[in-house]
Design a protein around this motif. Structure first.
Motif, PDB file in Angstrom:
ATOM      1  N   ASP A  10      67.841 -76.103 103.404  1.00  0.00           N
ATOM      2  CA  ASP A  10      68.720 -75.772 104.527  1.00  0.00           C
ATOM      3  C   ASP A  10      67.899 -75.284 105.719  1.00  0.00           C
ATOM      4  O   ASP A  10      68.216 -75.591 106.876  1.00  0.00           O
ATOM      5  CB  ASP A  10      69.739 -74.710 104.115  1.00  0.00           C
ATOM      6  N   ARG A  11      66.849 -74.516 105.417  1.00  0.00           N
ATOM      7  CA  ARG A  11      65.981 -74.044 106.504  1.00  0.00           C
ATOM      8  C   ARG A  11      65.261 -75.219 107.166  1.00  0.00           C
ATOM      9  O   ARG A  11      65.114 -75.273 108.382  1.00  0.00           O
ATOM     10  CB  ARG A  11      64.963 -73.045 105.963  1.00  0.00           C
ATOM     11  N   VAL A  12      64.807 -76.176 106.356  1.00  0.00           N
ATOM     12  CA  VAL A  12      64.136 -77.360 106.899  1.00  0.00           C
ATOM     13  C   VAL A  12      65.093 -78.143 107.786  1.00  0.00           C
ATOM     14  O   VAL A  12      64.729 -78.598 108.881  1.00  0.00           O
ATOM     15  CB  VAL A  12      63.609 -78.255 105.755  1.00  0.00           C
ATOM     16  N   MET A  13      66.342 -78.314 107.341  1.00  0.00           N
ATOM     17  CA  MET A  13      67.340 -79.051 108.124  1.00  0.00           C
ATOM     18  C   MET A  13      67.650 -78.336 109.438  1.00  0.00           C
ATOM     19  O   MET A  13      67.912 -78.980 110.450  1.00  0.00           O
ATOM     20  CB  MET A  13      68.622 -79.241 107.319  1.00  0.00           C
ATOM     21  N   GLU A  14      67.610 -77.012 109.436  1.00  0.00           N
ATOM     22  CA  GLU A  14      67.822 -76.280 110.675  1.00  0.00           C
ATOM     23  C   GLU A  14      66.699 -76.578 111.672  1.00  0.00           C
ATOM     24  O   GLU A  14      66.928 -76.669 112.883  1.00  0.00           O
ATOM     25  CB  GLU A  14      67.889 -74.781 110.401  1.00  0.00           C
ATOM     26  N   LEU A  15      65.479 -76.747 111.159  1.00  0.00           N
ATOM     27  CA  LEU A  15      64.345 -77.038 112.028  1.00  0.00           C
ATOM     28  C   LEU A  15      64.459 -78.422 112.654  1.00  0.00           C
ATOM     29  O   LEU A  15      64.198 -78.602 113.843  1.00  0.00           O
ATOM     30  CB  LEU A  15      63.034 -76.921 111.236  1.00  0.00           C
ATOM     31  N   VAL A  16      64.853 -79.440 111.849  1.00  0.00           N
ATOM     32  CA  VAL A  16      64.934 -80.809 112.382  1.00  0.00           C
ATOM     33  C   VAL A  16      66.262 -81.049 113.103  1.00  0.00           C
ATOM     34  O   VAL A  16      66.390 -82.004 113.882  1.00  0.00           O
ATOM     35  CB  VAL A  16      64.751 -81.853 111.261  1.00  0.00           C
ATOM     36  N   GLY A  17      67.242 -80.187 112.831  1.00  0.00           N
ATOM     37  CA  GLY A  17      68.559 -80.331 113.457  1.00  0.00           C
ATOM     38  C   GLY A  17      69.608 -80.764 112.456  1.00  0.00           C
ATOM     39  O   GLY A  17      69.554 -81.899 111.968  1.00  0.00           O
ATOM     40  N   ASN A  18      70.527 -79.872 112.139  1.00  0.00           N
ATOM     41  CA  ASN A  18      71.572 -80.197 111.164  1.00  0.00           C
ATOM     42  C   ASN A  18      72.949 -80.362 111.809  1.00  0.00           C
ATOM     43  O   ASN A  18      73.958 -80.473 111.124  1.00  0.00           O
ATOM     44  CB  ASN A  18      71.645 -79.131 110.065  1.00  0.00           C
ATOM     45  N   ASP A  19      72.970 -80.383 113.154  1.00  0.00           N
ATOM     46  CA  ASP A  19      74.247 -80.579 113.855  1.00  0.00           C
ATOM     47  C   ASP A  19      73.973 -81.191 115.226  1.00  0.00           C
ATOM     48  O   ASP A  19      74.458 -80.707 116.245  1.00  0.00           O
ATOM     49  CB  ASP A  19      74.999 -79.247 114.002  1.00  0.00           C
ATOM     50  N   GLY A  20      73.191 -82.282 115.225  1.00  0.00           N
ATOM     51  CA  GLY A  20      72.789 -82.895 116.484  1.00  0.00           C
ATOM     52  C   GLY A  20      73.341 -84.297 116.666  1.00  0.00           C
ATOM     53  O   GLY A  20      74.330 -84.693 116.046  1.00  0.00           O
ATOM     54  N   LYS A  21      72.669 -85.079 117.516  1.00  0.00           N
ATOM     55  CA  LYS A  21      73.116 -86.438 117.821  1.00  0.00           C
ATOM     56  C   LYS A  21      73.103 -87.333 116.583  1.00  0.00           C
ATOM     57  O   LYS A  21      73.977 -88.191 116.425  1.00  0.00           O
ATOM     58  CB  LYS A  21      72.211 -87.047 118.902  1.00  0.00           C
ATOM     59  N   PHE A  22      72.101 -87.145 115.733  1.00  0.00           N
ATOM     60  CA  PHE A  22      72.023 -87.999 114.546  1.00  0.00           C
ATOM     61  C   PHE A  22      73.261 -87.808 113.682  1.00  0.00           C
ATOM     62  O   PHE A  22      73.890 -88.782 113.252  1.00  0.00           O
ATOM     63  CB  PHE A  22      70.759 -87.682 113.729  1.00  0.00           C
ATOM     64  N   GLN A  23      73.606 -86.558 113.391  1.00  0.00           N
ATOM     65  CA  GLN A  23      74.771 -86.289 112.545  1.00  0.00           C
ATOM     66  C   GLN A  23      76.059 -86.800 113.192  1.00  0.00           C
ATOM     67  O   GLN A  23      76.912 -87.376 112.516  1.00  0.00           O
ATOM     68  CB  GLN A  23      74.887 -84.792 112.264  1.00  0.00           C
ATOM     69  N   THR A  24      76.178 -86.609 114.509  1.00  0.00           N
ATOM     70  CA  THR A  24      77.382 -87.061 115.208  1.00  0.00           C
ATOM     71  C   THR A  24      77.532 -88.574 115.102  1.00  0.00           C
ATOM     72  O   THR A  24      78.623 -89.088 114.814  1.00  0.00           O
ATOM     73  CB  THR A  24      77.331 -86.646 116.688  1.00  0.00           C
ATOM     74  N   ARG A  25      76.445 -89.289 115.332  1.00  0.00           N
ATOM     75  CA  ARG A  25      76.494 -90.758 115.273  1.00  0.00           C
ATOM     76  C   ARG A  25      76.697 -91.256 113.847  1.00  0.00           C
ATOM     77  O   ARG A  25      77.437 -92.216 113.624  1.00  0.00           O
ATOM     78  CB  ARG A  25      75.221 -91.343 115.876  1.00  0.00           C
ATOM     79  N   PHE A  26      76.034 -90.612 112.891  1.00  0.00           N
ATOM     80  CA  PHE A  26      76.211 -91.009 111.489  1.00  0.00           C
ATOM     81  C   PHE A  26      77.659 -90.813 111.062  1.00  0.00           C
ATOM     82  O   PHE A  26      78.254 -91.685 110.418  1.00  0.00           O
ATOM     83  CB  PHE A  26      75.276 -90.188 110.593  1.00  0.00           C
ATOM     84  N   ASN A  27      78.228 -89.667 111.412  1.00  0.00           N
ATOM     85  CA  ASN A  27      79.606 -89.380 111.012  1.00  0.00           C
ATOM     86  C   ASN A  27      80.599 -90.323 111.683  1.00  0.00           C
ATOM     87  O   ASN A  27      81.576 -90.753 111.063  1.00  0.00           O
ATOM     88  CB  ASN A  27      79.959 -87.925 111.346  1.00  0.00           C
ATOM     89  N   CYS A  28      80.360 -90.634 112.942  1.00  0.00           N
ATOM     90  CA  CYS A  28      81.255 -91.548 113.656  1.00  0.00           C
ATOM     91  C   CYS A  28      81.196 -92.944 113.053  1.00  0.00           C
ATOM     92  O   CYS A  28      82.235 -93.564 112.783  1.00  0.00           O
ATOM     93  CB  CYS A  28      80.878 -91.585 115.137  1.00  0.00           C
ATOM     94  N   LEU A  29      79.978 -93.424 112.812  1.00  0.00           N
ATOM     95  CA  LEU A  29      79.804 -94.786 112.307  1.00  0.00           C
ATOM     96  C   LEU A  29      80.166 -94.921 110.838  1.00  0.00           C
ATOM     97  O   LEU A  29      80.978 -95.778 110.455  1.00  0.00           O
ATOM     98  CB  LEU A  29      78.355 -95.230 112.527  1.00  0.00           C
ATOM     99  N   PHE A  30      79.585 -94.053 109.988  1.00  0.00           N
ATOM    100  CA  PHE A  30      79.746 -94.222 108.545  1.00  0.00           C
ATOM    101  C   PHE A  30      80.904 -93.416 107.966  1.00  0.00           C
ATOM    102  O   PHE A  30      81.705 -93.948 107.198  1.00  0.00           O
ATOM    103  CB  PHE A  30      78.434 -93.856 107.834  1.00  0.00           C
TER     104      PHE A  30
END
Length: 570
Positions: A10-30
């Motif tokens: 969870d700490r690693v994901m916070e560093l790379v971003g756990n609520d950013g553009k990637f997650q938004t696009r992944f959730n919208c698409l998939f």
């Protein structure tokens, strides 16, 4: 206080971003769109297997001035239908030649004739709502009506086998291969059924093949989304994916209503799923799973993709991950047998599985029965699907107010009450609108149950057995769900009241069973088997959960705050 593997990641994901553009696009698409297409593939077979009103084709009407209705009334025998009403026979005709029919008809109705009855040679179909379905094309009616019911059971069988095999396989080979192969197998299996309807057993084999990975595909999409987001977003992802499924269910009958023919309908609702293969940049392997498997090089690569799209200025390396996870520990488990390691945990497992069996049977009965009700079958399907949207929101609200247990108890109870008037009204066409409204209410209660039972199962099972518990419940529930199509068959071929009697009885059983589960609202999630074995002790049977959180949670928070490294943990 040492960190667990989950906390480190969870700490690693916070560093790379756990609520950013990637997650938004992944959730919208998939999570939304691909889940919508999965729902279409999952249920389009239900639409194309609809059975239009049918009757024996008796030649000679073209030589008269009779309408279709008048001709049927004069030349076909009558019988009691599934509503216990006298109606024109769907499967029998008089054993007379065309000239004999015309000669007798000139003298009056043939219904009073003593002619011998035979099975239909050919059929005519009502084309009010469909130009053609698989059933009307292949004449899967009357003595072949079980073909339709068996097809639905074959679908459930494919789902059972696929969930058992590929559900476990995703934990061994990864989520991404399951998603890719799931899309390909689902599309190929459905495409093959387009050209095999003339050979029923070949059609059935491909129907099973189509369903092997459909639901596992849906689960894998959710797992990846959950494993790359922050904790607060998990409820949002669940809601988004449920909404995607519901929108797919709403669009499905509208598309069929527009095209009216089963062949182009299957094409239009099958091939859009292939869109999921054209976004490899976002269709990543779960980095959490890769870290758990010790595949740090590939894990670093996938994390870097997330960081780059999120615009995070960080360089994730294999060395960095190895250092972070060097103290990784493995918990010794015994698979499904661990779910029965204590009386309390075993009882919760049995009750949860039993309730899942109920909703599995009821769901298929509701979906299949919607197209067999009076009125517009497309709109019946739309209304019943659309009601799931507010049902999920109401389920979330009640679950947080009165608890997961009593939310389901009341929903089960109200659903069983709604079945009672259906039993008395469904035989009367003049009450078709009232019955449709009652069925929508039942579907609404079902959606509340479905949301709450998913949440409660997540909170009852310990972290180390959460996926195992879900898998076992789904396999057994889907296996019992095989009887759902036959319940609908009883209503279609014998007595239209039977499905509502069965659903009412199941809902009552669910009401009673759910009372004996522990409440999970405001309770600390069990982390170990020992925690799960003690979960629920001291709870009063009739007490509603307290509005404030469990004393266990308060205690844990106070312990964290007193720790000198508290700021590091948060």
């Amino acid at each position: 206080m040492g960190e667990s593997e989950a906390e480190i990641f969870d700490r690693v994901m916070e560093l790379v971003g756990n609520d950013g553009k990637f997650q938004t696009r992944f959730n919208c698409l998939f999570s939304f769109f691909i889940s919508m297409f999965v729902a279409m593939n999952y249920m389009n077979i239900v639409m194309v297997m609809n059975e239009p009103d049918h009757w024996c084709h008796v030649p000679g009407r073209e030589e008269t001035n009779y309408s279709i209705e008048e001709w049927r009334e004069r030349v076909l025998p009558t019988e009691l239908d599934n509503k216990n009403k006298i109606s024109v026979s769907h499967c029998k005709m008089y054993d007379l030649t065309e000239s004999e029919i015309l000669e007798l008809d000139s003298q009056g109705r043939l219904n009073n004739s003593n002619g011998r009855l035979i099975n239909c040679w050919f059929y005519d179909y009502d084309e009010t709502w469909y130009d053609q379905t698989v059933v009307s094309q292949e004449n899967w009616v009357c003595d072949r009506a079980l073909y339709v019911t068996n097809t639905f059971s074959f679908h459930r069988l494919g789902e059972v086998v696929g969930t058992f095999i590929f559900g476990q396989l995703s934990d061994k080979i990864g989520r991404r291969p399951i998603i890719i192969s799931g899309i390909l197998m689902t599309v190929f299996g459905r495409f093959a059924t387009l050209f095999t309807t003339e050979e029923y057993w070949i059609f059935s084999i491909f129907s099973v093949f189509n369903m092997l990975m459909t639901f596992v595909l849906y689960q894998s999409l959710m797992i990846i989304a959950m494993e790359i987001c922050k904790m607060e977003k998990r409820t949002h992802i669940t809601m988004l994916q449920c909404n995607g499924w519901t929108f797919g269910m709403i669009l499905l009958p509208l598309i069929f209503w527009a095209v009216r023919d089963w062949f182009p309908f299957l094409l239009l609702t099958t091939f859009p799923l292939m869109i999921g293969l054209f976004f490899p940049k976002y269709l990543i392997e779960s980095p959490r799973w890769l870290a758990n498997q010790g595949k740090y090089e590939r894990c670093a690569s996938e994390l870097q993709k997330i960081a780059d799209i999120n615009g995070t200025d960080i360089q994730v390396t294999e060395t960095m991950l190895k250092e972070l996870f060097k103290k990784r520990k493995e918990e010794k488990l015994y698979g499904m047998a661990s779910l029965f390691s204590s009386k309390r945990l075993a009882l919760s497992t049995i009750i949860m599985t039993f309730c899942w069996m109920i909703i599995s049977i009821v769901y298929y009965v509701l979906v299949l029965n919607s197209s067999r009700m009076d009125g517009n079958p497309h709109l019946n399907f739309v209304w019943q699907s659309a009601i799931e949207l507010p049902g999920v929101f109401i389920g979330k609200y009640l679950g947080d107010k009165i608890g997961r247990r009593f939310t389901q108890v009341f929903a089960f109870l109200f659903a069983s009450i709604a079945c009672i008037p259906c039993i008395f009204l469904v035989q009367h066409p003049e009450y078709a609108t009232i019955v449709s409204i009652l069925v929508v209410i039942i579907r609404f209660m079902y959606s509340i149950i479905f949301f709450a039972i998913n949440l409660q199962a997540f909170e009852i099972y310990p972290t180390c057995l959460r996926q195992t518990g879900f898998s076992m419940m789904l396999v057994i529930a889907n296996l019992m769900g095989l009887v759902g199509p036959y319940v609908v068959y009883l209503g279609t071929e014998f007595d239209v009241r039977y499905p509502y009697m069965v659903m009412g009885a199941l809902f009552i059983a669910g009401t009673i069973a759910m009372l004996f589960l522990p409440e999970t609202l405001g309770e600390l999630l069990p982390q170990t088997i020992e925690d799960a074995c003690e979960f629920g002790k001291g709870q009063k049977f009739w007490a509603f959960p307290k509005e404030n959180v469990s004393p266990q949670i308060v205690k844990v928070v106070e312990e964290l705050k007193s720790d000198e490294n508290y700021n590091t943990y948060i």
